[in-house]
Every structure is written in structure tokens, then in C-alpha cells.
Design an enzyme around this catalytic site. Structure first.
Site, PDB file in Angstrom:
ATOM      1  N   VAL A 252      46.308  -3.006  30.006  1.00 15.56           N
ATOM      2  CA  VAL A 252      47.455  -3.441  30.815  1.00 15.56           C
ATOM      3  C   VAL A 252      47.888  -2.392  31.833  1.00 15.56           C
ATOM      4  CG1 VAL A 252      48.293  -5.026  29.030  1.00 15.56           C
ATOM      5  CG2 VAL A 252      49.212  -2.689  29.129  1.00 15.56           C
TER       6      VAL A 252
ATOM      7  N   ASN B 274      52.944  -8.199  24.710  1.00  7.25           N
ATOM      8  CA  ASN B 274      53.124  -7.612  23.377  1.00  7.25           C
ATOM      9  C   ASN B 274      52.512  -6.209  23.266  1.00  7.25           C
ATOM     10  OD1 ASN B 274      53.228  -7.785  20.210  1.00  7.25           O
ATOM     11  ND2 ASN B 274      51.062  -7.473  20.712  1.00  7.25           N
TER      12      ASN B 274
ATOM     13  N   LYS C 104      61.597  -0.043  26.307  1.00  2.85           N
ATOM     14  CA  LYS C 104      62.004  -1.350  25.778  1.00  2.85           C
ATOM     15  C   LYS C 104      63.307  -1.823  26.428  1.00  2.85           C
ATOM     16  CE  LYS C 104      58.511  -1.897  22.950  1.00  2.85           C
ATOM     17  NZ  LYS C 104      57.484  -2.916  23.221  1.00  2.85           N
TER      18      LYS C 104
ATOM     19  N   ILE D 263      59.378  -3.657  11.098  1.00  5.41           N
ATOM     20  CA  ILE D 263      58.428  -4.709  10.734  1.00  5.41           C
ATOM     21  C   ILE D 263      57.314  -4.093   9.879  1.00  5.41           C
ATOM     22  CG2 ILE D 263      56.862  -6.483  11.644  1.00  5.41           C
ATOM     23  CD1 ILE D 263      59.908  -6.889  12.329  1.00  5.41           C
TER      24      ILE D 263
ATOM     25  N   GLY E 169      47.671  -7.179  23.701  1.00  6.38           N
ATOM     26  CA  GLY E 169      47.715  -6.492  22.414  1.00  6.38           C
ATOM     27  C   GLY E 169      47.503  -7.480  21.277  1.00  6.38           C
TER      28      GLY E 169
ATOM     29  N   TYR F   9      60.204   5.573  24.169  1.00  3.02           N
ATOM     30  CA  TYR F   9      60.003   4.190  23.688  1.00  3.02           C
ATOM     31  C   TYR F   9      61.252   3.329  23.956  1.00  3.02           C
ATOM     32  CZ  TYR F   9      58.695   0.547  20.276  1.00  3.02           C
ATOM     33  OH  TYR F   9      58.383  -0.638  19.651  1.00  3.02           O
TER      34      TYR F   9
ATOM     35  N   ARG G  96      45.533  -7.247  16.937  1.00  4.33           N
ATOM     36  CA  ARG G  96      45.999  -6.954  15.571  1.00  4.33           C
ATOM     37  C   ARG G  96      47.528  -6.977  15.520  1.00  4.33           C
ATOM     38  NH1 ARG G  96      45.348  -0.359  15.235  1.00  4.33           N
ATOM     39  NH2 ARG G  96      47.343   0.014  16.267  1.00  4.33           N
TER      40      ARG G  96
ATOM     41  N   ALA H 234      63.561   3.782  26.203  1.00  6.10           N
ATOM     42  CA  ALA H 234      63.694   3.558  27.653  1.00  6.10           C
ATOM     43  C   ALA H 234      62.740   2.454  28.097  1.00  6.10           C
ATOM     44  CB  ALA H 234      63.415   4.852  28.414  1.00  6.10           C
TER      45      ALA H 234
HETATM   46  P1  NDP Z   1      49.875  -2.524  17.017  1.00  7.48           P
HETATM   47  O1  NDP Z   1      49.580  -1.119  17.404  1.00  7.48           O
HETATM   48  O2  NDP Z   1      49.471  -3.002  15.659  1.00  7.48           O
HETATM   49  O3  NDP Z   1      49.282  -3.526  18.103  1.00  7.48           O
HETATM   50  C1  NDP Z   1      49.439  -3.302  19.464  1.00  7.48           C
HETATM   51  C2  NDP Z   1      48.154  -3.646  20.144  1.00  7.48           C
HETATM   52  O4  NDP Z   1      48.292  -3.345  21.557  1.00  7.48           O
HETATM   53  C3  NDP Z   1      46.987  -2.807  19.625  1.00  7.48           C
HETATM   54  O5  NDP Z   1      45.841  -3.601  19.464  1.00  7.48           O
HETATM   55  C4  NDP Z   1      46.832  -1.801  20.735  1.00  7.48           C
HETATM   56  O6  NDP Z   1      45.547  -1.182  20.818  1.00  7.48           O
HETATM   57  C5  NDP Z   1      47.112  -2.658  21.949  1.00  7.48           C
HETATM   58  N1  NDP Z   1      47.280  -1.847  23.147  1.00  7.48           N
HETATM   59  C6  NDP Z   1      47.705  -0.569  23.241  1.00  7.48           C
HETATM   60  N2  NDP Z   1      47.620  -0.142  24.504  1.00  7.48           N
HETATM   61  C7  NDP Z   1      47.129  -1.174  25.234  1.00  7.48           C
HETATM   62  C8  NDP Z   1      46.809  -1.340  26.605  1.00  7.48           C
HETATM   63  N3  NDP Z   1      46.940  -0.341  27.493  1.00  7.48           N
HETATM   64  N4  NDP Z   1      46.319  -2.528  27.016  1.00  7.48           N
HETATM   65  C9  NDP Z   1      46.154  -3.544  26.151  1.00  7.48           C
HETATM   66  N5  NDP Z   1      46.411  -3.443  24.833  1.00  7.48           N
HETATM   67  C10 NDP Z   1      46.905  -2.272  24.380  1.00  7.48           C
HETATM   68  O7  NDP Z   1      51.472  -2.710  17.222  1.00  7.48           O
HETATM   69  P2  NDP Z   1      52.485  -3.756  16.586  1.00  7.48           P
HETATM   70  O8  NDP Z   1      51.831  -5.045  16.291  1.00  7.48           O
HETATM   71  O9  NDP Z   1      53.235  -3.062  15.515  1.00  7.48           O
HETATM   72  O10 NDP Z   1      53.497  -3.931  17.833  1.00  7.48           O
HETATM   73  C11 NDP Z   1      53.367  -4.971  18.785  1.00  7.48           C
HETATM   74  C12 NDP Z   1      54.568  -4.913  19.709  1.00  7.48           C
HETATM   75  O11 NDP Z   1      55.769  -5.017  18.955  1.00  7.48           O
HETATM   76  C13 NDP Z   1      54.660  -3.609  20.505  1.00  7.48           C
HETATM   77  O12 NDP Z   1      55.121  -3.866  21.815  1.00  7.48           O
HETATM   78  C14 NDP Z   1      55.724  -2.824  19.727  1.00  7.48           C
HETATM   79  O13 NDP Z   1      56.384  -1.893  20.547  1.00  7.48           O
HETATM   80  C15 NDP Z   1      56.642  -3.950  19.280  1.00  7.48           C
HETATM   81  N6  NDP Z   1      57.448  -3.600  18.126  1.00  7.48           N
HETATM   82  C16 NDP Z   1      56.858  -3.298  16.908  1.00  7.48           C
HETATM   83  C17 NDP Z   1      57.658  -2.971  15.810  1.00  7.48           C
HETATM   84  C18 NDP Z   1      57.057  -2.640  14.468  1.00  7.48           C
HETATM   85  O14 NDP Z   1      57.818  -2.291  13.544  1.00  7.48           O
HETATM   86  N7  NDP Z   1      55.744  -2.729  14.296  1.00  7.48           N
HETATM   87  C19 NDP Z   1      59.116  -2.907  15.920  1.00  7.48           C
HETATM   88  C20 NDP Z   1      59.615  -3.238  17.239  1.00  7.48           C
HETATM   89  C21 NDP Z   1      58.806  -3.575  18.281  1.00  7.48           C
HETATM   90  P3  NDP Z   1      45.391   0.370  20.289  1.00  7.48           P
HETATM   91  O15 NDP Z   1      45.392   0.300  18.822  1.00  7.48           O
HETATM   92  O16 NDP Z   1      44.110   0.816  20.891  1.00  7.48           O
HETATM   93  O17 NDP Z   1      46.569   1.150  20.796  1.00  7.48           O
END
Ligand code: NDP
Length: 245
Positions: free
Chosen positions: A62, A88, A157, A186, A13, A153, A16, A155
Site C-alpha cells: 500500500v 485494513n 489512526k 483484539i 492486509g 500509531y 491474515r 497519530a
Molecule cells: P496483522 O499484522 O495480523 O495483519 C496485517 C496485515 O497487513 C499483514 O498481513 C501485514 O503483512 C499486512 N501489511 C503490512 N504492511 C503492508 C503494506 N505495506 N501493504 C499491504 N499489506 C501490508 O494485523 P491485525 O490483523 O492485528 O490488524 C489489522 C488492522 O487492525 C491494522 O490496521 C491494525 O492497526 C488494526 N488494529 C488491530 C488491533 C489488534 O489488537 N490486533 C487493535 C486495533 C486496530 P506483514 O505481516 O508483512 O506486516
């Protein structure tokens, strides 16, 4: 000299958001970063290279165990070592349990939890042979405290935290650490959409009354993946400004 000079770091991930920020920080500290994502990674790779860092993109879903294993093996064979994995990639599909579609339960668990298993298994085999490695899993405080509308979500995490602690016990003897970072609210595209009233209500629940930044999360990840954390394994660092204490 950077903390990560000569290291190879895979960030799922990583196209971005928080993943891209982790990639920026690790590359600035000398790592070669591999941004593995279903999304196009050209923008983040170009940005890191323009700043003088070393990066590459790898298409990776993934949820596809065979493709994830092939990608991890290819990265290892290209560079000769694989030092850091950050799990991530994650999504939300929020809804109250009674209204939740079974497919939204399945998808969130499949990406957030099963996805970490599918990428970590081939990586752990490499790190065990190397007798070194760092794995950091991006969880969430809702995996610790729960949140209405996020049973799927939370569950996923909470599962990732259990996975982290068990794997830390398995891999410790091989000098591989496994830790988790649990972010709170965030500043991302998701929180940009909040109204002023929603934001004010949210801030009453946080001890430090501001949203966290992707940089706040990336700082905890780089600490756990770096040389100052060699005796830390199986922990969850909560980066939530005191949302969960
Ligand atoms: P984003 O959606 O900005 O980034 C996540 C990235 O993961 C995206 O590029 C997304 O692509 C990619 N992704 C999704 N599905 C898959 C897959 N099957 N295989 C590979 N890549 C994939 O999320 P954040 O940066 O906000 O979050 C990052 C992590 O932090 C996550 O695990 C989230 O649960 C965790 N988190 C975030 C919080 C927040 O406030 N933002 C708070 C707590 C935890 P696509 O756009 O196509 O889905």
C-alpha cells in the site's frame, strides 16, 4: 442469498489476522473477495475456496501508489465493478516518543495513513463513476483516546478517522459511504504474547472483561459494508468492549 451476492470486495492486509477474518465473513455472505497484501495470500484464498466461497490474492504494497493504482484498476477491469474497499493493512512500531527512531515514525504513518490514501484514491474514482460503493477504514481506539508508547500509531489512526469523515462528505453525493471501525484489544498473535499478569491488568480497563476477537471486528465491518448501513456515513464504530467510552 447473502448480503454480498455479486459484490467485489478488496481487503488490504487480507492475508491474515483481522483482514483474513473480514474476507472469510464477506465471502461466506456471497462476495468475491480480493485479499491484497505484501504477504502470500495462498492460505486464506485456499481456505475460502474450500469452504465454497470466491476469492483471489493480489500482491499489493500500500506504500507504492503506482502499483496500488494498477492493482485496483486491474481488479475493476477483471470484474467490471468494485463495490467494497476495506483499508485494513497496518503495523505498529511502539516506543516512547523520546526514544522513537524517525524511521519508525515514518514507516507507521506511511503504511497506516498514506497507504489508505494511495489505495482509496483510485478506488474512489471507480466508485464515483459507478455511483455506488462502500469504504471501511480500520482505525483503532488509540486514535481516539491515545496510548503511551504509540504516538506514531495513534497519530496514524487519528489521521485515518479525519480522512474517513472528510471523504464521507466528498463521496456521499455519489452514493459512496465511508466509515471507520476502531478496535480495542483484539485476540491476535500480539496479545497471545501477554503474560497472565499483563492480561489481568488489561482486563481491569475494559468494561466487558475479555479480549475482542477478529470476528467481533469483522461483524462491524460487514455491517457497515452491507445493505443495512446505506444511510450511515462518516461514523466510527468502536469495537473495544468499552475500553473507550
Ligand atoms: P496483522 O499484522 O495480523 O495483519 C496485517 C496485515 O497487513 C499483514 O498481513 C501485514 O503483512 C499486512 N501489511 C503490512 N504492511 C503492508 C503494506 N505495506 N501493504 C499491504 N499489506 C501490508 O494485523 P491485525 O490483523 O492485528 O490488524 C489489522 C488492522 O487492525 C491494522 O490496521 C491494525 O492497526 C488494526 N488494529 C488491530 C488491533 C489488534 O489488537 N490486533 C487493535 C486495533 C486496530 P506483514 O505481516 O508483512 O506486516
Amino acid at each position: 442469498m447473502g448480503d454480498f451476492d455479486g459484490s467485489v470486495a478488496v481487503i488490504t492486509g487480507g492475508a491474515r489476522g483481522i483482514g483474513a477474518e473480514i474476507a472469510r465473513k464477506m465471502a461466506a455472505d456471497g462476495a468475491h473477495v480480493v485479499c491484497a497484501d505484501v504477504l502470500d495470500t495462498t492460505e486464506i484464498v485456499t481456505e475460502i475456496e474450500a469452504a465454497g466461497g470466491s476469492a483471489e490474492g493480489r500482491p499489493m504494497d500500500v506504500t507504492d501508489a503506482a502499483a496500488a493504482a494498477d492493482a485496483i484498476k486491474a481488479i475493476h477491469s477483471d470484474h467490471g465493478h468494485l463495490d467494497i474497499l476495506v483499508n485494513n493493512a497496518g503495523i505498529t512500531r511502539d516506543q516512547l516518543l523520546v526514544r522513537m527512531k524517525p524511521e519508525d515514525w515514518d514507516l507507521v504513518l506511511r503504511i497506516n495513513l498514506d497507504g489508505a490514501f494511495k489505495v482509496t484514491q483510485p478506488t474512489a474514482k471507480i466508485m464515483m463513476r459507478q455511483k455506488s460503493g462502500r469504504i471501511v477504514n480500520i482505525a483503532s481506539v488509540v486514535g481516539l483516546m491515545g496510548n503511551a508508547g504509540q504516538t506514531n500509531y495513534s497519530a496514524s489512526k487519528a489521521g485515518l478517522i479525519g480522512f474517513t469523515k472528510s471523504l464521507a462528505r466528498e463521496l456521499g453525493p455519489r452514493n459512496v459511504t465511508v466509515n471507520a471501525v476502531a478496535p480495542g484489544y483484539i485476540q491476535t498473535a500480539m496479545t497471545d504474547a501477554l503474560t497472565d499478569d499483563q492480561r489481568a491488568a488489561l482486563m481491569k480497563t475494559v468494561a466487558i472483561p475479555r479480549l475482542g476477537t477478529p470476528g467481533d471486528v469483522a461483524d462491524a465491518v460487514t455491517f457497515l459494508a452491507g445493505p443495512k448501513a446505506s444511510y450511515i456515513t462518516g461514523v466510527v464504530i468502536n469495537v473495544s468492549g468499552g475500553l473507550y467510552i
